[in-house]
Each structure stands twice: as structure tokens, then as C-alpha cells.
Design an enzyme around this catalytic site. Structure first.
Site, mmCIF file in Angstrom:
data_model
loop_
_atom_site.group_PDB
_atom_site.id
_atom_site.type_symbol
_atom_site.label_atom_id
_atom_site.label_comp_id
_atom_site.label_asym_id
_atom_site.label_seq_id
_atom_site.Cartn_x
_atom_site.Cartn_y
_atom_site.Cartn_z
ATOM 1 N N ASN A 207 0.813 -0.967 0.173
ATOM 2 C CA ASN A 207 -0.465 0.050 -0.237
ATOM 3 C C ASN A 207 0.468 1.238 -0.243
ATOM 4 O OD1 ASN A 207 0.511 0.751 2.707
ATOM 5 N ND2 ASN A 207 -0.135 -1.313 2.713
ATOM 6 N N ASP A 275 -4.807 -6.194 5.281
ATOM 7 C CA ASP A 275 -5.860 -7.073 5.255
ATOM 8 C C ASP A 275 -5.962 -8.861 5.035
ATOM 9 O OD1 ASP A 275 -7.030 -4.436 7.215
ATOM 10 O OD2 ASP A 275 -7.910 -4.109 5.639
ATOM 11 N N LYS A 285 8.691 -18.442 -9.309
ATOM 12 C CA LYS A 285 7.886 -16.638 -9.856
ATOM 13 C C LYS A 285 6.570 -17.542 -11.235
ATOM 14 C CE LYS A 285 9.060 -13.346 -13.122
ATOM 15 N NZ LYS A 285 10.118 -12.989 -14.564
ATOM 16 N N PRO A 303 -3.784 -11.645 10.272
ATOM 17 C CA PRO A 303 -3.839 -11.518 11.891
ATOM 18 C C PRO A 303 -4.786 -9.430 12.154
ATOM 19 C CG PRO A 303 -2.157 -12.058 11.644
ATOM 20 C CD PRO A 303 -2.687 -12.024 10.492
ATOM 21 N N ASP A 304 -4.882 -9.662 13.398
ATOM 22 C CA ASP A 304 -5.850 -8.304 13.279
ATOM 23 C C ASP A 304 -4.517 -7.403 13.980
ATOM 24 O OD1 ASP A 304 -6.664 -5.044 14.249
ATOM 25 O OD2 ASP A 304 -8.142 -5.643 13.210
ATOM 26 N N ILE A 305 -3.625 -7.042 14.516
ATOM 27 C CA ILE A 305 -2.183 -6.476 15.391
ATOM 28 C C ILE A 305 -3.054 -5.740 16.161
ATOM 29 C CG2 ILE A 305 0.515 -6.181 15.467
ATOM 30 C CD1 ILE A 305 0.868 -6.569 12.058
ATOM 31 N N PHE A 322 -5.029 3.189 14.268
ATOM 32 C CA PHE A 322 -4.305 4.390 13.432
ATOM 33 C C PHE A 322 -6.538 4.066 12.844
ATOM 34 C CE2 PHE A 322 -1.334 8.147 13.535
ATOM 35 C CZ PHE A 322 -0.614 8.106 14.754
ATOM 36 N N LYS A 336 -14.202 1.516 15.195
ATOM 37 C CA LYS A 336 -13.237 0.722 15.378
ATOM 38 C C LYS A 336 -12.484 0.713 16.372
ATOM 39 C CE LYS A 336 -11.083 1.110 11.539
ATOM 40 N NZ LYS A 336 -10.103 1.167 9.895
ATOM 41 N N LYS A 340 -11.790 -2.577 17.713
ATOM 42 C CA LYS A 340 -10.210 -3.228 18.633
ATOM 43 C C LYS A 340 -10.477 -3.286 19.881
ATOM 44 C CE LYS A 340 -9.115 -2.297 13.124
ATOM 45 N NZ LYS A 340 -8.028 -3.266 12.876
HETATM 46 O O1 C5P Z 1 -9.302 -1.574 9.718
HETATM 47 P P1 C5P Z 1 -7.735 -1.065 9.842
HETATM 48 O O2 C5P Z 1 -6.525 -0.995 8.960
HETATM 49 O O3 C5P Z 1 -8.400 0.239 8.970
HETATM 50 O O4 C5P Z 1 -7.927 -0.463 11.514
HETATM 51 C C1 C5P Z 1 -6.095 0.407 11.213
HETATM 52 C C2 C5P Z 1 -5.614 0.107 12.977
HETATM 53 O O5 C5P Z 1 -5.576 -1.021 12.890
HETATM 54 C C3 C5P Z 1 -4.111 0.797 12.220
HETATM 55 O O6 C5P Z 1 -4.245 0.941 13.980
HETATM 56 C C4 C5P Z 1 -3.171 -0.632 12.145
HETATM 57 O O7 C5P Z 1 -1.947 -0.645 12.571
HETATM 58 C C5 C5P Z 1 -3.970 -1.802 13.201
HETATM 59 N N1 C5P Z 1 -4.202 -3.224 12.492
HETATM 60 C C6 C5P Z 1 -3.384 -4.383 12.472
HETATM 61 N N2 C5P Z 1 -3.233 -5.441 11.793
HETATM 62 C C7 C5P Z 1 -4.234 -5.374 10.848
HETATM 63 C C8 C5P Z 1 -4.849 -4.608 10.315
HETATM 64 C C9 C5P Z 1 -4.981 -3.315 10.615
HETATM 65 O O8 C5P Z 1 -2.756 -3.480 13.775
HETATM 66 N N3 C5P Z 1 -4.483 -6.662 10.265
#
Ligand code: C5P
Length: 397
Positions: A207, A275, A285, A303-305, A322, A336, A340
């Protein structure tokens, strides 16, 4: 800074004029400055302007017998709380790395038992030359600290790293070394940059995050005295000095690095984490097969860290997330925060028309339990400093 004495060695370079501004900043903050001008430095700024701004005698020559009678060069090297070399030319750094002592500046640097901060400035090719990089590696091992160089257009017309750090940045590095800040003794984790999710060994999904905001936050927390672990994806801007840097590529690597860095007093998750990752990434390749049929990529969720840290057993006392949004910024970000489980969300509008993604400025809304607070548009560095101060206040309350 008040009552501290800085021995400032001014080397020879176009950027030497910036050391005059540095002297003003130091004196305004209550520090005393003992200036030492190398012979080359005196080609760029005059001894008179240096001593007028410092309000003190400027030392220029090793074999000035009057100086030796008043204060020997060994003593001169020891009276300061910190020695600052700005600009630190390639030649001065080489002398320091080799331990040479053929003029007053290099002799002081060899004789001193005081901490040394160097602000390099030179042509980009001189900076990237293997000899300079060898000298830097040696000096880091010797305990010399560095601030800069910055990247940008240079007086010689070339572009790249090698510009002397701005006086404000050198000043901040000095105060970091001299003062205990409100975050001294705190460990803060910062994530930054994009992640790269491989498609095959040579292609990836990424990104537009430059890592600028996360980097500025890590530097601002460091400036307030925090021990910072900086977990960064492949960012465009270089990682800050004076923090522990852990480099990762994928979201899953970032999660592992974040978990390994805990416990922490606070976590600021500024990374733009993908995501999704490619579930059917190829080990070799991918090639066109001549049929005109495009390969189909399948995705699985990363995973959502942020959520996992916020809800984990070793949760930092303060977790800041963020939210980069393109519409209904505040409403999406507030939702959010709850989803989260983090304490604060720093929300910003990253629609292309704002120029925020990859730009130098940011306009954020800070969302917490207490409601939302819109900050005026300001530089990413200013956003970082303000956020760092808020974090310091929250951790001390
Ligand atoms: O859901 P979104 O990507 O908009 O959320 C943004 C926040 O979540 C940021 O703080 C980003 O570092 C964190 N994030 C994360 N793991 C992910 C996606 C987003 O920690 N897979």
C-alpha cells in the site's frame, strides 16, 4: 539544558552556517557553548560570528600558546557535558574513526572522556562511499551518537542523503542526551510502514504508506526519553536513530515481532497493515502459460495486530491505533476503536485530495473515551510531538 556546557566543533562545509543557528537555540535554552572552529570551518563561518553568538572565545588552533596557558586542550575536552560535531565532515569522521590528532578539533575528540554527538554533512557520494560507511560503523561501535544526515537537494546540486540535520533536530538530539524526559524508563512499541504480502518470490501486494508518521512518532517518543521498539514494514523513510529497529515484511511477521517486543508501557500502531494476504502465493515465479488466462489470486485474512494486542494478556496500559479513512472519518474511526479494543484512535482522512498519504502533513482527530478532538492540519512531526506529549501525560496520570 539549563546550566549545561556544550563543546561545539564546527567542521568545514557549506552547512556550517546552520551551526550558528544551533548556538542560538542552545543559548536560548540556557546552555553554554564553547565553540571550536576547524581551519576548514573558518572558511565558511567567521570566528567573529561564532564567538559573538556563543558569547565566548572561539578556539581555532592547537598550538596557540595563549590558549594553552589559559586552558590546555586536554582540559578543554573535558569541561563539557557533551561534545557536538556539526557539521561532521567526511574528513573529520575519518580522523575520529582512526584516532588521529593533527589539529585542535581532532585532538579534543581523541582526548575527551565526554559523550560525543556527530551531525554528518557531506556530498551524497562521499556519504555512501564504503570508506565513510566503514568509519561510521567504527564510530558507532566506539559509542559516538549520530543525528542525520537528512536527505534532499544538496548545495552541490546532487540529491540524496548527506545534508546536515536541521538545527532544531540537532538541538532535540542534544536535549535527549542531556535531559531525562517524562518518558524516561518507559518502553513504548511503535509499528510503522506498509506490509508486503507476497504473490510469488518477486511480486507482492503493498500500500502507499511511506512510514513517515510512524517514524516521526517513534522519534518524538524517543525525544521524551522513552526506550522505543520500532517495528517497521518496508517503509520509504529511514528509521530514526536511537531506537531499537525490527524490520519485517508481512503482517504475520509484524505480529510476531510485536508480541516478542512486549511487555511495553504503551503501543502506538501506526503501520498500514494489509488486511489480506495471498493464500495461494506461489513458491516460484508465476509465468504466462500462453493461453491468455490470468492467474486467480485467492486471499485469506491477516491477523489484526492491534486487536490482538488490545485484547491480549500482556496488554500495554495504553494502546493507540490509527484509522486511515476516506469517508465518514470520525464515525468509522470511533467504531473501530470499540471493535479493536484500543484506548485511542488517531483518525485521518487519506482521500487523495488531502495529500496526506505519503505527504509531509497530517490532519487528525484523536478519539478516546473522552470523545473526539480535531487537531488542526500540521506537519507529521508536529502531530508526533503532540501525540508523544499526550502519551507522556496519560502514562504519568
Ligand atoms: O482496520 P484498519 O486497517 O483501518 O485499522 C487500522 C489500525 O489497525 C491501525 O492502527 C493498524 O496498525 C491496525 N491494524 C492491525 N492489523 C491489521 C490491520 C490493521 O494492527 N491486520
Amino acid at each position: 539544558m539549563q546550566g549545561k556546557r556544550i563543546l561545539l566543533v564546527i567542521g568545514g562545509g557549506i552547512a556550517a552556517y546552520k551551526s550558528l543557528l544551533l548556538i542560538r537555540l542552545l543559548r536560548a535554552a540556557g546552555a553554554a557553548v564553547t565553540p571550536v572552529l576547524t581551519r576548514a570551518g573558518a572558511e565558511f563561518v567567521t570566528p567573529l560570528s561564532v564567538s559573538a553568538l556563543a558569547g565566548e572565545k572561539v578556539y581555532t588552533d592547537l598550538f596557540d600558546l595563549t590558549d594553552e596557558a589559559e586552558m590546555g586542550h586536554i582540559q578543554l575536552s573535558r569541561v563539557a557535558d557533551l561534545i557536538v560535531v556539526a557539521p561532521a565532515t567526511a574528513d573529520l569522521l575519518a580522523k575520529m574513526a582512526q584516532g588521529r590528532a593533527d589539529d585542535l578539533a581532532s585532538t579534543l575528540l581523541l582526548a575527551t572522556d565526554t559523550a560525543v554527538l556527530a551531525a554528518p554533512a557531506m556530498n551524497v557520494r562521499m556519504w555512501s562511499h564504503a570508506a565513510t560507511q566503514r568509519n561510521l560503523a567504527q564510530l558507532r561501535l566506539d559509542g559516538v551518537q549520530f543525528v542525520g544526515p537528512d536527505e534532499g537537494e544538496m548545495a552541490c546540486g546532487e540529491f540524496g542523503p548527506g545534508r546536515l540535520a536541521e538545527p532544531e533536530a540537532i538541538f532535540a538530539a542534544i536535549s535527549r542526551l542531556l535531559d531525562a524526559g517524562p518518558l524516561t524508563g518507559r518502553h513504548i512499541l511503535v509499528t510503522s510502514g506498509p506490509t508486503h504480502e507476497p504473490i510469488d518470490p518477486v511480486r507482492y501486494i503493498a500500500n502507499r504508506s511511506s512510514g513517515a508518521q510512524g517514524t516521526a512518532i517513534a522519534a518524538a517518543l524517543r525525544d521524551l526519553g522513552a526506550a522505543v521498539t520500532f517495528v517497521t514494514g518496508p517503509a520509504l523513510v529511514p528509521a530514526p536513530e536511537g531506537v531499537r529497529v525490527v524490520r519485517v515484511e508481512t503482517a504475520r511477521e509484524m505480529l510476531a515481532a510485536v508480541e516478542a517486543a512486549l511487555p511495553a508501557d504503551a503501543a502506538v500502531m501506526a503501520a498500514a497493515v494489509a488486511d489480506w494476504r495471498v493464500a495461494n502465493a506461489s513458491g516460484s515465479k508465476m509465468k504466462k502459460d500462453g493461453t491468455g488466462k490470468a492467474p486467480a489470486l485467492e486471499f485469506s485474512e491477516n491477523p489484526d495486530i492491534l486487536a490482538s494486542i488490545s485484547k491480549g494478556d500482556t496488554r500495554p496500559a495504553l494502546v493507540v491505533g490509527f484509522a486511515a479513512e476516506t469517508d465518514q472519518v470520525e464515525a468509522h474511526a470511533a467504531a473501530k476503536r470499540l471493535r479493536k479494543g484500543c484506548d485511542w484512535i488517531v483518525a485521518n482522512d487519506v482521500s487523495p485530495s488531502t495529500g496526506i498519504m505519503g505527504g509531509a502533513e497530517n490532519a487528525v482527530v484523536l478519539i478516546s473515551d473522552a470523545g473526539s478532538e480535531a487537531w488542526p492540519r500540521m506537519s507529521k512531526d508536529a502531530v508526533a510531538r503532540r501525540l508523544a506529549e499526550r502519551i507522556a501525560a496519560a502514562l504519568s496520570s
